[in-house]
Design a protein around this motif. Structure first.
Motif, mmCIF file in Angstrom:
data_model
loop_
_atom_site.group_PDB
_atom_site.id
_atom_site.type_symbol
_atom_site.label_atom_id
_atom_site.label_comp_id
_atom_site.label_asym_id
_atom_site.label_seq_id
_atom_site.Cartn_x
_atom_site.Cartn_y
_atom_site.Cartn_z
ATOM 1 N N ARG A 1 0.823 -1.200 0.000
ATOM 2 C CA ARG A 1 0.000 0.000 0.000
ATOM 3 C C ARG A 1 0.869 1.266 0.000
ATOM 4 O O ARG A 1 0.657 2.173 -0.796
ATOM 5 C CB ARG A 1 -0.928 0.014 1.216
ATOM 6 N N GLU B 1 2.442 6.642 -6.970
ATOM 7 C CA GLU B 1 1.408 7.460 -7.603
ATOM 8 C C GLU B 1 1.697 8.950 -7.443
ATOM 9 O O GLU B 1 1.346 9.749 -8.304
ATOM 10 C CB GLU B 1 0.042 7.131 -7.007
ATOM 11 N N GLU C 1 1.197 3.980 -3.175
ATOM 12 C CA GLU C 1 0.800 5.381 -2.968
ATOM 13 C C GLU C 1 1.962 6.323 -3.239
ATOM 14 O O GLU C 1 1.799 7.374 -3.848
ATOM 15 C CB GLU C 1 0.269 5.581 -1.547
#
Length: 154
Positions: free
Chosen positions: A61, A68, A65
């Motif tokens: 996770r 991104e 993130e």
């Protein structure tokens, strides 16, 4: 004599495997190959850097993130050291990190402090702690710009 030779050979094989682990970390992270990347850590592996993250689910996770929010990034690691004791290894490796965020190029340097463990015959990261020396826009240069939170040295 043969036993000493076997220990020496095992040591060389372990050092080479740890070198591959560290190199794969950079390549898989930069290529955003997330399942293979998080598999480089033990099930409860810990990453301490921009954030403290534990376990493969949280690692996945966090790094997705992070990716991104960053247009591109490249990791270059050199000067690795390692001390191996049985199925545990500890070492440090130098880091240069280049990135692009919101159209701005950044440059940084630092090091990783690693604890690695042999699990099911394969070396993995038990923990990886990054210390940045600086992180700055490339256009501004890095001289005299410590990374926020960098420990003071005396």
């Amino acid at each position: 004599m043969e036993e000493a030779l076997e220990r020496r050979l095992r040591r060389i094989e372990d050092e080479l495997a740890i070198g591959q682990l560290r190199a794969r970390y950079c390549h898989l992270l930069d290529d955003r190959q997330w399942p293979e990347f998080v598999d480089l850590f033990t099930e409860d592996g810990l990453f301490c850097g921009l954030k403290e993250v534990r376990g493969r689910t949280e690692l996945l996770r966090f790094f997705q993130e992070f990716a991104e929010a960053t247009e591109d990034f490249w990791h270059f690691c050199t000067n690795g050291t390692v001390e191996i004791e049985g199925d545990t290894a500890r070492g440090r490796i130098s880091l240069e990190y280049l990135s692009v965020t919101d159209g701005m190029s950044y440059v940084s340097a630092g090091h990783y402090d690693d604890v690695m463990e042999r699990v099911d015959g394969r070396w993995r990261f038990r923990s990886r702690h990054i210390t940045f020396y600086f992180l700055t826009p490339l256009s501004e240069g890095w001289a005299g710009r410590p990374f926020p939170g960098r420990r003071a040295t005396s």
